[in-house]
Motif scaffolding. Structure first.
Motif, short mmCIF file in Angstrom:
data_model
loop_
_atom_site.label_atom_id
_atom_site.label_comp_id
_atom_site.label_asym_id
_atom_site.label_seq_id
_atom_site.Cartn_x
_atom_site.Cartn_y
_atom_site.Cartn_z
N SER B 394 2.84 -0.73 5.76
CA SER B 394 2.32 -1.53 6.87
C SER B 394 3.39 -2.48 7.36
CB SER B 394 1.12 -2.37 6.41
OG SER B 394 0.14 -1.55 5.86
N LEU B 395 3.45 -2.62 8.67
CA LEU B 395 4.39 -3.56 9.28
C LEU B 395 3.58 -4.55 10.11
CD1 LEU B 395 7.47 -4.11 9.78
CD2 LEU B 395 7.24 -2.76 11.85
N LEU B 396 3.78 -5.82 9.86
CA LEU B 396 3.03 -6.84 10.58
C LEU B 396 3.95 -7.53 11.56
CD1 LEU B 396 1.18 -8.43 7.52
CD2 LEU B 396 0.32 -6.70 9.09
N LEU B 397 3.49 -7.65 12.82
CA LEU B 397 4.24 -8.39 13.82
C LEU B 397 3.41 -9.61 14.18
CD1 LEU B 397 5.40 -5.43 14.07
CD2 LEU B 397 5.86 -5.98 16.42
N GLY B 398 3.87 -10.76 13.76
CA GLY B 398 3.10 -11.96 14.04
C GLY B 398 2.22 -12.30 12.86
N ASP B 399 1.47 -13.41 13.00
CA ASP B 399 0.74 -13.90 11.84
C ASP B 399 -0.77 -13.89 12.06
OD1 ASP B 399 0.65 -15.84 13.74
OD2 ASP B 399 1.85 -17.31 12.62
N GLN B 400 -1.24 -13.18 13.10
CA GLN B 400 -2.69 -13.16 13.32
C GLN B 400 -3.26 -11.76 13.17
OE1 GLN B 400 -2.46 -15.26 17.17
NE2 GLN B 400 -4.00 -16.59 16.29
N CYS B 401 -2.42 -10.83 12.73
CA CYS B 401 -2.90 -9.46 12.57
C CYS B 401 -3.16 -9.19 11.09
CB CYS B 401 -1.86 -8.48 13.12
SG CYS B 401 -0.21 -8.79 12.51
N GLN B 402 -3.82 -8.07 10.84
CA GLN B 402 -4.14 -7.75 9.45
C GLN B 402 -3.92 -6.29 9.15
OE1 GLN B 402 -7.98 -9.00 8.04
NE2 GLN B 402 -7.86 -10.94 9.12
N ALA B 403 -3.57 -6.00 7.92
CA ALA B 403 -3.44 -4.62 7.47
C ALA B 403 -4.07 -4.51 6.09
CB ALA B 403 -1.98 -4.22 7.41
N HIS B 404 -4.85 -3.46 5.90
CA HIS B 404 -5.50 -3.23 4.61
C HIS B 404 -5.24 -1.80 4.17
CE1 HIS B 404 -7.80 -6.90 5.39
NE2 HIS B 404 -7.94 -6.42 6.62
N THR B 405 -5.25 -1.58 2.89
CA THR B 405 -5.07 -0.23 2.36
C THR B 405 -6.19 0.08 1.38
OG1 THR B 405 -2.69 -0.48 2.56
CG2 THR B 405 -3.46 1.29 1.18
N PHE B 406 -6.88 1.19 1.63
CA PHE B 406 -7.96 1.60 0.72
C PHE B 406 -7.70 3.01 0.22
CE2 PHE B 406 -9.92 -1.15 4.00
CZ PHE B 406 -10.40 -2.18 3.21
N PRO B 407 -6.95 3.15 -0.85
CA PRO B 407 -6.75 4.51 -1.38
C PRO B 407 -7.89 4.87 -2.35
CG PRO B 407 -5.26 2.92 -2.44
CD PRO B 407 -6.21 2.13 -1.59
N TYR B 408 -8.40 6.10 -2.19
CA TYR B 408 -9.41 6.59 -3.14
C TYR B 408 -8.78 7.80 -3.82
CZ TYR B 408 -12.51 4.07 0.10
OH TYR B 408 -13.10 3.13 0.90
N ILE B 409 -8.73 7.76 -5.12
CA ILE B 409 -8.11 8.87 -5.85
C ILE B 409 -9.10 9.39 -6.88
CG2 ILE B 409 -6.17 9.55 -7.33
CD1 ILE B 409 -4.58 7.26 -5.98
N GLU B 410 -9.49 10.65 -6.76
CA GLU B 410 -10.44 11.25 -7.71
C GLU B 410 -9.80 12.50 -8.29
OE1 GLU B 410 -14.09 10.17 -4.64
OE2 GLU B 410 -14.03 12.14 -5.59
N VAL B 411 -9.46 12.44 -9.54
CA VAL B 411 -8.75 13.57 -10.15
C VAL B 411 -9.54 14.11 -11.32
CG1 VAL B 411 -6.61 14.30 -11.24
CG2 VAL B 411 -6.54 12.59 -9.44
N LYS B 412 -9.93 15.37 -11.23
CA LYS B 412 -10.69 16.00 -12.33
C LYS B 412 -9.84 17.03 -13.06
CE LYS B 412 -15.30 15.05 -10.76
NZ LYS B 412 -15.51 15.06 -9.30
#
Lengths: 259, 482
Positions: B394-412
């Motif tokens: 993620s690259l943020l430009l400025g201080d009012q934006c947001q970035a989130h990461t939601f990785p889901y890993i399911e390994v059987k």
């Protein structure tokens, strides 16, 4: 070439430069020495147009124009070059891409046609060879994963590609081993010419063994406290900045002292 | 505010270029959704009974569903009764037989967008299906492609000309009931592109669909279905724009890809729907379901997306890796500026043995942009030797934006290898000053730094698109520097 008159500047309300007077003629190389915190790097940053400084007084005239009125990119296009003490990394942007963009921005400004890919490539190859660098670095991202020495060589490579009228070298010698220092000095010396001026900002005498300045100035607590010929640098080397007495901070380190 | 920030701010605020409206005589049905509306749409397209039944079943199922709320995007509830579900240029009523019959206003619209539909004027090597509001208005190079057995036409035409293929594959990758928007799309989809590459054929040119929303208060619900039979290869491009309007407009598309044994499908998107104004008024809701299935061994599906438009993006191009040794890839650049929101990512479902997947996601947030990467890597017990590599920056430009990461890993599958790397960074003042001190304008500097950040994804795009994407990124960022 460059005339600085009674320049005063502050950062966050704190006065850093307290009245700088300096005249640099075309063809001259000036060294600005001084202890840490004396304002050396601030001076070169202000000349290159970095944001974050408040100019509180004085003037800077470069080739007859008011340098302080120009944004950084226009200063660069008119031939002011700053070699950084800590060159930044730009991931994903290849060195050759940056070099080409920079060279052509300058050429457009001075009314020359942009270099085409072939001409540019042959020019840059020649300069890379001269700087004793591996050609593969052209295709690596700007400064990414470069050693300290590689970064500094890269700065000088950019300088000799851009052929500036006024080169500012900010602590270019710091972090260099002796071999790199020789190559960097070779690059700098290759640019010495009657129509070009250079200002070397340095803490140590060491660089001046390879690049002999016409004048040496000692900056201390925001003022030039002493100016002289190359012998002044040797004097400082022997006696340390404390020798200058008033104006120099009492705990100032000797220029020859290891960091 | 620092200088770098204000330069960023300026750069982020350039206006949307494709915001014009084309005035055409349109065939529009009244807003609202009911079984009757579904029947009207189907009747307008002269559809066979089976397809009407399929739509009605989807509609009835949709009525039982609720919109998804798990994504990190916020918007007032959509009133589905206010949306117009069918709007088509009147001149299209019977479908043009050739480009000469296409309304000149429409051709001009596409010219203005830089998508010439005249084959002689077209960029060499790209066949275009142009979808305007609810219908496909033109498909170029159809005859030339037919010579090698490739079917490339509008969805409506495929329903009539190639009903068996459509029936065999429609809904086979993305079931009607997959989610709220797929059920809605299945009920009311009006057109889209259909493509079939026969066994062993390597498509001689890039295929593309260009989507344009024009009519007001209209939803666009198109379907794309691409089938690459055994050993076939195709590269497909998708572009989208819309006029600037104060109301939000819904775009709920479904894209299905089927890759048989040793087939390769490369699907690239440059999405530039109208993003809304600087205060977040208007813009497209881009709620899209894209999924590919590697049905045969050694099949490969690669998604590359550059998402710069839309007020809200909700999109997870996915690959189901059924065939042994099949490969799934997802390369994404998503940019949110002003008040844009994006919740995007992918799903890689490993079922076959020795299946491999690569995910490279680059998110750029500027202004008050909100962005989430949401990615699922699922390795079934059967997927012996499966490997996944995920890189999420993620690259943020400025201080009012947001970035989130939601990785889901399911390994059987205990022997699977799953790697995940993530980073968040900013464009520093040092980088900006460095570039400026080499003579680059602040705009060029930011654009260069952002393009550098996206390089790994851009290099996956076909040449013409890569150039377009780089330019678009510069434009979308305009006003974010200052």
């Amino acid at each position: 070439m460059l005339e600085i008159r009674n320049l005063t500047a502050e950062v966050d309300g704190k006065a850093i430069l307290k009245g700088i007077d300096l005249t640099v003629q075309a063809g001259e190389v000036h060294a600005i020495m001084g202890p840490n915190g004396s304002g050396k790097s601030t001076l070169s940053s202000i000349l290159a147009g970095r944001d974050g400084y408040t100019i509180t007084g004085g003037t800077v005239t470069y080739q007859g124009q008011d340098l302080l009125a120009l944004p950084a990119e226009e200063r660069a296009r008119s031939g002011v070059f700053l070699a950084f003490q800590y060159p930044v990394e730009i991931p994903g942007v290849s060195n050759i891409y940056l070099l080409k963009a920079a060279v052509n921005a300058r050429r457009r400004h001075i009314g020359l046609p942009e270099l085409d890919a072939m001409d540019f490539l042959s020019l840059v190859r020649e300069k890379v060879k001269f700087m004793e660098m591996d050609e593969s670095m052209l295709y690596r991202a700007v400064n990414e994963g470069f050693s300290g020495g590689e970064k500094k060589r890269n700065e000088i490579l950019q300088m000799i590609m851009l052929e500036p009228s006024l080169a500012l070298l900010d602590e270019t010698d710091s972090g260099l081993d002796i071999d790199a220092l020789k190559v960097v000095s070779k690059g700098v010396n290759s640019l010495r010419s009657p129509d070009r001026a250079m200002i070397l900002v340095t803490h140590y005498q060491r660089l001046l063994d390879y690049i002999t300045p016409d004048q040496v100035h000692v900056l201390s607590a925001g003022r030039i406290v002493k100016s002289g010929g190359p012998e002044l640098a040797h004097e400082l080397e022997r006696q340390g900045y404390a020798w200058l007495g008033d104006g120099a901070p009492a705990r100032g380190t000797a220029p020859g002292a290891a960091r | 505010m620092s200088q770098a920030q204000s330069t960023l701010d300026e750069l982020i605020s350039k206006d949307y270029e494709h915001g014009f409206e084309t005035l055409l005589d349109m065939d529009v049905i009244p807003p609202g959704l009911s079984e009757d509306v579904v029947r009207v749409i189907s009747a307008k397209k002269n559809e066979p009974e089976w397809l009407l039944e399929w739509r009605l079943a989807a509609y009835r199922h949709w009525l039982t569903m609720t919109p998804p709320e798990w994504a990190s995007v916020h918007y007032p509830p959509i009133n589905y009764a206010d949306i117009i579900y069918y709007a088509a240029p009147k001149s299209q009523k019977d479908g043009p037989k050739s480009l000469d019959e296409v309304d000149p206003e429409l051709l001009k619209t596409y010219d203005k967008l830089g998508i010439p539909l005249h084959e002689r004027a077209i960029l060499a090597g790209i066949a275009v299906d142009a979808v305007f509001d609810s219908v496909s208005v033109a498909t170029t190079f159809k005859d030339k492609l037919a010579e090698v057995g490739i079917i490339f036409c509008s969805f409506s035409e495929a329903v009539h000309e190639h009903p068996d293929l459509v029936r065999q594959y429609l809904g086979s990758v993305v079931p009607v009931s997959d989610n709220y928007f797929t059920a809605l799309n299945s009920a009311v989809f009006s057109d889209g592109s259909f493509c079939y590459i026969p066994p062993g054929v390597r498509c001689p040119m890039e295929l593309s669909t260009y989507f344009r929303i024009n009519a007001k208060n209209t939803g666009q619900f198109e379907r794309t279905l691409i089938v690459a039979d055994a050993g076939a290869q195709v590269s497909y491009l998708e572009g989208c724009t819309a006029p600037m309007r104060d109301e939000n407009q819904l775009h709920a598309a479904v894209v299905e890809l089927v890759a048989m044994e040793k087939a390769t499908i490369k699907y690239s998107t440059v999405q530039n729907w109208y993003p809304g104004d600087k205060e977040g008024k208007g813009g497209i809701y881009n709620f899209v379901t894209k999924r590919g299935e590697c049905r045969g061994d050694h099949a490969k599906i690669s998604w590359t997306q550059v998402e710069t438009g839309s007020a809200i993006t909700w999109k997870y191009p996915s690959v189901v890796l059924k065939g042994d040794h099949s490969i799934g890839e997802f390369y994404s650049v998503a940019l949110t500026n002003h008040r844009q929101q994006a919740d995007t990512g992918t799903k890689m479902i490993h079922i076959g043995r020795h299946t491999r997947s690569t995910i490279v996601s680059k998110g750029i947030s500027a202004g008050r942009g909100q962005q989430a990467y949401r990615g699922l890597v699922r390795v079934a017990k059967s997927a012996v030797g499966a490997r996944n590599y995920t890189q999420c920056d993620s690259l943020l430009l400025g201080d009012q934006c947001q970035a989130h990461t939601f990785p889901y890993i399911e390994v059987k599958q205990p022997q699977a290898t799953v790697e995940h790397e993530a980073s968040t960074s900013r464009i520093s003042e040092d980088q900006l000053f460095f570039c400026r001190s080499r003579g680059l304008s602040p705009e060029d500097a930011v654009s260069m730094i952002v393009n550098g950040f996206c390089k790994e994804v851009f290099k996956e795009l076909p040449m013409e698109f890569a150039v377009e994407a780089q330019k678009l990124l510069g434009v979308s960022l305009e006003g974010s520097v200052g």
